[in-house]
Write a protein that holds these residues in place. Structure first.
Motif, short mmCIF file in Angstrom:
data_model
loop_
_atom_site.label_atom_id
_atom_site.label_comp_id
_atom_site.label_asym_id
_atom_site.label_seq_id
_atom_site.Cartn_x
_atom_site.Cartn_y
_atom_site.Cartn_z
N PRO A 244 -2.79 -24.28 15.45
CA PRO A 244 -2.65 -23.33 15.75
C PRO A 244 -2.02 -21.87 15.37
O PRO A 244 -2.14 -22.09 14.23
CB PRO A 244 -1.15 -24.42 16.17
CG PRO A 244 -0.39 -24.67 15.49
CD PRO A 244 -1.98 -25.89 14.59
N TRP A 245 -2.03 -21.00 16.03
CA TRP A 245 -2.08 -19.59 15.68
C TRP A 245 -2.69 -18.84 14.48
O TRP A 245 -2.45 -17.51 13.55
CB TRP A 245 -0.12 -19.90 14.76
CG TRP A 245 0.78 -20.24 15.75
CD1 TRP A 245 1.54 -19.60 16.51
CD2 TRP A 245 1.29 -21.25 15.27
NE1 TRP A 245 2.51 -20.33 17.35
CE2 TRP A 245 2.75 -21.78 16.27
CE3 TRP A 245 1.43 -22.33 14.23
CZ2 TRP A 245 3.06 -22.31 16.34
CZ3 TRP A 245 2.26 -23.90 14.05
CH2 TRP A 245 3.91 -23.29 15.45
N CYS A 246 -3.71 -19.77 14.32
CA CYS A 246 -4.61 -19.59 13.20
C CYS A 246 -5.48 -18.45 14.21
O CYS A 246 -6.15 -18.69 14.94
CB CYS A 246 -5.42 -20.28 12.56
SG CYS A 246 -4.41 -20.93 11.56
N PHE A 247 -6.10 -17.62 13.58
CA PHE A 247 -6.49 -16.82 14.17
C PHE A 247 -8.47 -16.16 13.47
O PHE A 247 -9.93 -15.86 13.75
CB PHE A 247 -6.51 -15.08 14.77
CG PHE A 247 -7.57 -13.92 15.11
CD1 PHE A 247 -7.66 -14.17 16.26
CD2 PHE A 247 -7.92 -12.90 14.61
CE1 PHE A 247 -8.50 -13.18 16.93
CE2 PHE A 247 -9.40 -11.96 15.09
CZ PHE A 247 -9.18 -12.28 16.71
N TRP A 288 -1.07 -12.59 19.60
CA TRP A 288 0.03 -13.47 17.98
C TRP A 288 1.26 -11.97 18.93
O TRP A 288 2.47 -12.22 18.33
CB TRP A 288 -0.52 -12.51 16.76
CG TRP A 288 -1.70 -11.14 16.68
CD1 TRP A 288 -0.77 -9.81 16.70
CD2 TRP A 288 -3.08 -11.18 17.44
NE1 TRP A 288 -1.92 -9.08 16.46
CE2 TRP A 288 -3.17 -9.64 17.14
CE3 TRP A 288 -4.29 -12.32 16.87
CZ2 TRP A 288 -4.41 -8.92 16.72
CZ3 TRP A 288 -5.39 -11.34 17.10
CH2 TRP A 288 -5.52 -10.03 17.09
N GLU A 289 0.69 -11.00 20.19
CA GLU A 289 2.04 -10.45 19.97
C GLU A 289 2.79 -10.81 21.17
O GLU A 289 3.62 -10.78 20.97
CB GLU A 289 1.52 -8.80 21.15
CG GLU A 289 0.28 -7.84 19.91
CD GLU A 289 -0.78 -7.40 20.76
OE1 GLU A 289 -1.51 -6.22 19.64
OE2 GLU A 289 -0.39 -7.19 21.57
N GLY A 299 6.80 -10.35 13.61
CA GLY A 299 5.99 -11.06 12.88
C GLY A 299 5.51 -12.19 12.51
O GLY A 299 4.77 -13.25 11.96
N LEU A 300 6.13 -13.10 13.65
CA LEU A 300 6.61 -14.24 13.42
C LEU A 300 4.87 -15.27 13.49
O LEU A 300 5.04 -15.82 12.14
CB LEU A 300 7.09 -15.21 14.57
CG LEU A 300 7.20 -16.87 14.60
CD1 LEU A 300 7.68 -16.95 13.52
CD2 LEU A 300 7.47 -17.15 16.12
N ASN A 301 4.00 -14.75 13.49
CA ASN A 301 2.13 -15.32 14.12
C ASN A 301 1.95 -15.44 12.24
O ASN A 301 1.61 -16.12 12.33
CB ASN A 301 1.46 -14.89 14.94
CG ASN A 301 0.82 -15.30 15.12
OD1 ASN A 301 0.50 -16.52 15.74
ND2 ASN A 301 -0.86 -15.31 14.51
N THR A 302 1.80 -14.52 11.96
CA THR A 302 1.72 -14.45 10.71
C THR A 302 2.29 -14.96 9.55
O THR A 302 1.65 -15.60 9.34
CB THR A 302 1.85 -12.70 9.97
OG1 THR A 302 1.21 -11.54 10.43
CG2 THR A 302 0.84 -12.49 8.57
N LYS A 303 3.19 -15.32 9.69
CA LYS A 303 3.61 -16.00 8.80
C LYS A 303 3.46 -17.48 9.15
O LYS A 303 4.00 -18.63 8.62
CB LYS A 303 5.94 -16.24 9.40
CG LYS A 303 6.47 -14.45 8.74
CD LYS A 303 7.82 -14.69 9.22
CE LYS A 303 8.61 -13.11 8.37
NZ LYS A 303 9.74 -13.01 8.54
#
Length: 377
Positions: A244-247, A288-289, A299-303
């Protein structure tokens, strides 16, 4: 499951707040030689505007600041159009929905976990069709695309363990694409220098396949936005639900897992789909937005991605992502069920890295003559 419809195609489609979904489906059915053998599995991740939720645009560029950098803002927006509903209510296509050709899973945009997770869900909508095709949700199709892709994958020397993949050419407006372009070959890569992408390997194009070539030839990588294969691919290379959360990282993981499972990758000799490439300044929403807005932490998705992507880095062989270091540094959860969604048993990782001239220790991707020149059948 086994369908009675031999030679059928299942299309896996992940759509995040996609305004071109209905047109993409219309193009697929309109341009197919046999739409009766076309089945769609769509994961529709929309802002539905329910329970008083205010939908938003993506980050829109509204000008420049004093330092010359883009200024952005996010604006209120109406609920997203349901492309499946638009398609199914159109009298020209209603029969396909009534007959079970379109399967949809609906997800609130704030629950979206990125493209890899959406594609995992989409793969579970497969109903036993003969072929599996994964694609983006903003595509235009050329005439006879279904017949030609089936013929092309069967022409590959390693069929049925053959995957067709490329980065499609771009288009701006629907209605004019006829296909036939030379097809880009996925024959180069680089270790990302972008801090957000955590040094992951990004694939790219070098060289072209042509319709005049005698037969399909092998390439190094699979593009997540388009590939076509026999559906036994789903048995050999099941989609990983634990990224999850990976682009970034999806494509190199898919390529390595497929190749080590005995699947060879080929460039189609003809482009039969076109992709709408979108500049960021258009302000179209990104998953991610939604993660940031829903959590109140932009910035949570990046973390989160920084931790989860270690699962992929571990598989590729990055020295800082050994299982021991991952456990010691408190990220052991990212290796959940790793043995079920990692390397295959037919060929080794080292063989793949040698073939593709990738040096993980030095962080370098070398030139692949065999790939660029189409020397390997």
């Amino acid at each position: 499951p086994i369908r009675q419809d031999e030679d059928s195609i299942f299309v896996s489609l992940a759509a995040f707040r996609e305004h071109l979904l209905a047109q993409t489906l219309q193009s697929a059915f309109d341009q197919a030689d046999d739409p009766s053998k076309l089945f769609i599995g769509a994961v529709v991740q929309n802002c539905f505007g329910l329970d008083g939720v205010q939908c938003k645009t993506g980050l829109q560029v509204i000008g420049k600041n004093a330092q010359g950098k883009d200024q952005v803002k996010m604006s209120d927006a109406p609920p997203d159009v349901n492309g499946i509903q638009v398609f199914c209510e159109n009298p020209s296509y209603k029969q396909y929905c009534d007959e079970g050709h379109v399967r949809a899973l609906y997800v609130h945009d704030t629950d979206a976990l990125g493209p890899a997770t959406a594609r995992y869900y989409a793969s579970k909508l497969w109903g036993g069709e003969t072929y599996f095709m994964q694609m983006d949700s903003h595509l235009e199709f050329a005439p006879h695309w279904d017949t030609k892709y089936k013929q092309e994958v069967r022409a590959a020397k390693s069929y049925p363990k053959a995957v067709l993949s490329t980065y499609p050419p771009g288009f701006s407006e629907f209605g004019s694409y006829q296909g036939g372009n030379a097809c880009p070959r996925l024959c180069t890569c680089q270790f990302s220098k972008n801090e957000i992408e955590n040094g992951i390997i990004r694939i790219n194009v070098h060289g072209q396949a042509h319709s005049s070539d005698e037969k399909p030839t092998q390439i190094a990588f699979i593009a997540a936005g388009f590939f076509f294969a026999h559906a036994s691919f789903l048995r050999d290379v099941p989609f990983d639900p634990y990224v999850p959360w990976c682009f970034m990282g999806e494509e190199i993981a898919l390529s390595i897992r497929a190749w080590t499972s005995g699947w060879s990758i080929y460039a189609p000799r003809e482009s039969l789909i076109a992709h709408q490439y979108r500049p960021g300044r258009l302000g179209l929403p990104k998953f991610w937005e939604s993660v940031g807005r829903d959590s109140g932490r932009p910035g949570l998705n990046t973390k989160l991605q920084k931790h989860v992507i270690r699962r992929i880095r571990h598989m590729v062989g990055y020295s800082d992502s050994s299982s021991e270091l991952i456990q010691q540094e408190g990220d052991g959860i990212v290796l959940t069920d790793y043995e079920h969604y990692s390397l295959g048993q037919e060929r080794s990782l080292q063989e793949y890295l040698k073939l593709t001239n990738i040096d993980v220790v030095k962080g370098q991707c070398g030139y692949m003559s065999w790939c660029v020149k189409g020397e390997l059948e």
